[in-house]
Write an enzyme that holds these catalytic residues in place. Structure first.
Site, short mmCIF file in Angstrom:
data_model
loop_
_atom_site.label_atom_id
_atom_site.label_comp_id
_atom_site.label_asym_id
_atom_site.label_seq_id
_atom_site.Cartn_x
_atom_site.Cartn_y
_atom_site.Cartn_z
N ASN A 38 -10.72 -5.64 14.12
CA ASN A 38 -10.01 -6.69 13.38
C ASN A 38 -8.44 -5.84 13.53
OD1 ASN A 38 -8.70 -8.03 11.50
ND2 ASN A 38 -9.45 -6.82 9.67
N LYS A 87 39.45 11.62 15.88
CA LYS A 87 38.94 10.85 14.56
C LYS A 87 39.95 9.98 14.33
CE LYS A 87 40.26 11.25 10.62
NZ LYS A 87 40.65 11.49 9.38
N ARG A 121 -2.58 8.10 3.71
CA ARG A 121 -2.59 9.06 4.94
C ARG A 121 -1.45 9.59 5.16
NH1 ARG A 121 -6.77 4.86 7.42
NH2 ARG A 121 -5.73 3.33 5.65
N LYS A 145 4.76 3.60 3.13
CA LYS A 145 4.51 3.60 4.51
C LYS A 145 5.40 2.68 5.42
CE LYS A 145 0.45 2.15 6.05
NZ LYS A 145 -0.77 2.00 6.54
N ASN A 151 -1.46 4.57 10.15
CA ASN A 151 -1.98 5.00 8.98
C ASN A 151 -1.66 6.42 8.69
OD1 ASN A 151 -3.25 2.46 8.40
ND2 ASN A 151 -4.90 3.13 9.86
N GLY A 185 0.89 -1.12 0.12
CA GLY A 185 -0.03 0.07 0.03
C GLY A 185 0.84 1.42 0.11
N ASN A 218 50.03 14.50 27.95
CA ASN A 218 49.33 15.93 28.13
C ASN A 218 49.43 16.70 27.02
OD1 ASN A 218 48.09 17.55 30.52
ND2 ASN A 218 49.18 18.89 29.08
C1 UD1 Z 1 -7.01 -3.01 7.33
C2 UD1 Z 1 -8.37 -4.03 7.57
C3 UD1 Z 1 -9.18 -3.46 8.68
C4 UD1 Z 1 -8.15 -3.65 10.08
C5 UD1 Z 1 -7.05 -2.75 9.82
C6 UD1 Z 1 -6.04 -3.11 11.08
C7 UD1 Z 1 -9.04 -4.41 5.18
C8 UD1 Z 1 -9.83 -4.41 4.04
N1 UD1 Z 1 -8.83 -3.77 6.35
O1 UD1 Z 1 -7.55 -1.73 7.28
O2 UD1 Z 1 -10.21 -4.37 8.85
O3 UD1 Z 1 -8.74 -3.22 11.05
O4 UD1 Z 1 -6.23 -3.02 8.63
O5 UD1 Z 1 -4.88 -2.27 10.97
O6 UD1 Z 1 -8.15 -5.44 5.23
N2 UD1 Z 1 -1.79 -3.31 1.17
C9 UD1 Z 1 -1.15 -4.05 0.23
N3 UD1 Z 1 -2.17 -3.97 -0.92
C10 UD1 Z 1 -3.20 -3.29 -1.00
C11 UD1 Z 1 -3.99 -2.66 0.09
C12 UD1 Z 1 -3.02 -2.74 1.19
O7 UD1 Z 1 -0.38 -4.68 0.35
O8 UD1 Z 1 -3.96 -3.33 -2.11
C13 UD1 Z 1 -1.13 -3.40 2.73
C14 UD1 Z 1 -0.84 -2.10 3.24
O9 UD1 Z 1 0.55 -1.84 2.74
C15 UD1 Z 1 -0.67 -2.19 4.69
C16 UD1 Z 1 -1.82 -3.38 4.84
O10 UD1 Z 1 -1.95 -3.91 3.79
O11 UD1 Z 1 0.42 -2.75 5.29
C17 UD1 Z 1 -3.12 -2.78 5.31
O12 UD1 Z 1 -3.80 -1.94 4.61
P1 UD1 Z 1 -4.51 -0.42 5.11
O13 UD1 Z 1 -4.71 0.14 3.74
O14 UD1 Z 1 -3.61 0.21 6.02
O15 UD1 Z 1 -5.79 -1.16 5.59
P2 UD1 Z 1 -6.54 -0.42 6.90
O16 UD1 Z 1 -7.40 0.49 6.16
O17 UD1 Z 1 -5.62 -0.05 7.93
CA CA Z 2 -3.54 0.05 8.20
#
Ligand code: UD1
Ligand code: CA
Length: 456
Positions: free
Chosen positions: A170, A351, A16, A23, A228, A12, A377
């Site tokens: 979750n 150094k 945010r 991230k 996030n 991802g 010294n």
């Molecule tokens: C996700 C969960 C949510 C949970 C939360 C916990 C889903 C739909 N939602 O939400 O229920 O409470 O985590 O922290 O799963 N990522 C990918 N590829 C993508 C999208 C995301 O690899 O296409 C990775 C991101 O890099 C990240 C992780 O998945 O490390 C979670 O993605 P993020 O967008 O942060 O999900 P949340 O909205 O936090």
């Molecule tokens: Ca997250």
């Protein structure tokens, strides 16, 4: 193949965070978030780690090296789609897939192992790790039925007002049996508020297929905190820092002001050492017992002995042995060794040099590329002239030598054992043992000169 494989989602963008850096590479406790998650996966007992990369994949891959297998998610279509990409590497795998997110850096391996054991014991096809919180904003909510059984997960953006009031969330951590996992992932759709393939939907789907699903509650909400935004990054930093400092205090280290003390998890400190405010200890720094560190000290990869006192200094990649006092306003640079009982005062830089036992560098001195014996010294304002604009040369000062104030020792040069250098000298030739080296213009006094000058 082993029974437990970890799949870590790190594709991802982290919208945010408003950052050009992926991230999962943002640092907490001095290390990228992904590093912490990898470590937790390793301690959990997973023998294989697969990281799903996407946004900024080159940077993430460069960081990973050969620590994990890597799969690319070309388009970030959601967490379900991300896990599916790992399927190609797990075609023949029969066992449990531990799914983790790269943005939960406070995770601990022992908690994951416990979760895996409970999942196995329950006989469920899929288990989600959940947590209770008074502020569930931003997390998916756990839906439970009349008998407290897990029905599924609803994302905040898709939740009704009633569902939003649910305080069990979750964590984004799951144990799911393969090959069932990859079969159900192929059936996901993206008809939801974000138009994404939600991993969370697999629970409902598996339940509909008659599979047993479960939810296991963790007590430690801090541990599963997802990052996030930069605000959450700062919150997590405080949590991690507090944990590290508490552990040090429990082990017998005095930390005067935890709020202004920054110590990385890798740092070791001995008993009865006192850490004054505004101290940063990083990397492989290791400090002995009964030392006094700070205020205003930053040490990166520095080894410090027992009873040593350091204040107002920056040291990196060097060693300071026992019962040494250094500071204020000192820079100790790489490949320097300061031996026992040395005293280094204000405005001194050292150094790539060795400073022998009991030697004194009290004030305003530059020591570069030098080997200084014991009991030496160095007067105020001495300089080892180590660089001619092209090459660097070493200076040797043997035991018990005395170098007078404001002297330049032009390397390569040797100041012999027990010898003296006259104050204000520029020394370009070796000084013999027990001799005197003077290299300066002779003083001339002219009687009555001032009177004549005033009257002219
Ligand atoms: C996700 C969960 C949510 C949970 C939360 C916990 C889903 C739909 N939602 O939400 O229920 O409470 O985590 O922290 O799963 N990522 C990918 N590829 C993508 C999208 C995301 O690899 O296409 C990775 C991101 O890099 C990240 C992780 O998945 O490390 C979670 O993605 P993020 O967008 O942060 O999900 P949340 O909205 O936090
Ligand atoms: Ca997250």
């Amino acid at each position: 193949m082993s029974d437990l494989v970890a799949v870590i989602l790190a594709a991802g963008k982290g919208t945010r965070m408003k950052s050009n850096l992926p991230k999962v590479l943002h640092k907490i406790g001095g290390k990228p978030m992904l590093e912490h998650v990898l470590q937790a996966a390793e301690t959990s007992g997973a023998t294989k780690k697969i990281v799903v990369v996407g946004f900024g994949s080159e940077k993430v891959e460069e960081f990973l090296g050969d620590r994990a297998k890597i799969v690319l998610q070309k388009e970030q279509l959601g967490t379900g789609h991300a896990v599916l990409q790992a399927g190609a590497l797990l075609e023949d795998f029969v066992g449990t897939v531990l799914i983790l997110c790269g943005d939960t850096p406070l995770l601990e391996g022992s908690e994951l192992k416990n979760f895996y054991d409970l999942h196995k014991a329950s006989g469920a096809a899929a288990s989600v790790l959940t947590a209770s919180t008074t502020n569930p904003t931003g997390y998916g909510r756990i839906l439970r039925g009349a008998e407290d059984e897990v029905l599924g997960i609803v994302e905040e953006k898709d939740a009704s007002t009633e569902q939003k009031a649910i305080c069990e969330i979750n964590t984004g951590i799951y144990c799911v049996e393969a090959p069932l996992l990859f079969n159900v992932l192929k059936t996901l759709t993206c008809d939801n508020a974000q138009g994404e393939y939600y991993l969370t939907d697999i629970l409902l789907k598996l339940r509909e297929q008659g599979e047993k699903i479960g939810g296991i509650i963790t007590k430690d909400f801090d541990m599963i905190m997802g990052i996030n935004s930069r605000r959450q990054l700062a919150e997590a930093e405080v949590i991690m820092r507090t944990k590290i400092l508490n552990k040090l205090m429990d082990d017998g280290v005095t930390i005067m002001d935890p709020a202004s003390t920054f110590i990385e998890a890798t740092v070791e400190i001995g008993r009865d050492t006192i850490i004054y405010p505004f101290t940063w200890l990083e990397g492989t720094t290791k400090i002995g017992t009964d030392a006094i560190i700070g205020p205003n000290v930053r040490l990166t990869n520095v080894e410090v002995g027992n009873k040593t006192q350091l204040q107002f200094l920056y040291g990196h990649d060097c060693r300071v042995e026992n019962n040494v006092t250094v500071g204020p306003y000192v820079h100790l640079r790489p490949d320097t060794v300061i031996c026992d009982n040395v005293k280094i005062g204000n405005f001194v830089e050292v150094k790539n040099s060795n400073v022998g036992i009991g030697t004194k560098l009290p004030h305003l001195t530059y020591i570069g590329d030098s080997d200084i014996g014991s009991g030496v010294n160095m007067g105020c304002g001495c300089i080892t002239v180590n660089y001619n604009g092209k090459k660097k040369y070493r200076t040797t000062i043997e035991d018990d030598a005395f170098v007078g104030c404001n002297s330049n020792l032009v390397a390569p040069v040797k100041i012999g054992q027990g010898s003296y250098v006259g104050a204000g000298s520029t020394i370009t030739k070796d000084v013999p043992a027990n001799g005197l080296g003077v290299g300066r213009g002779r003083q001339v006094n002219i009687e009555g000169w001032a009177e004549k000058y005033r009257n002219s």
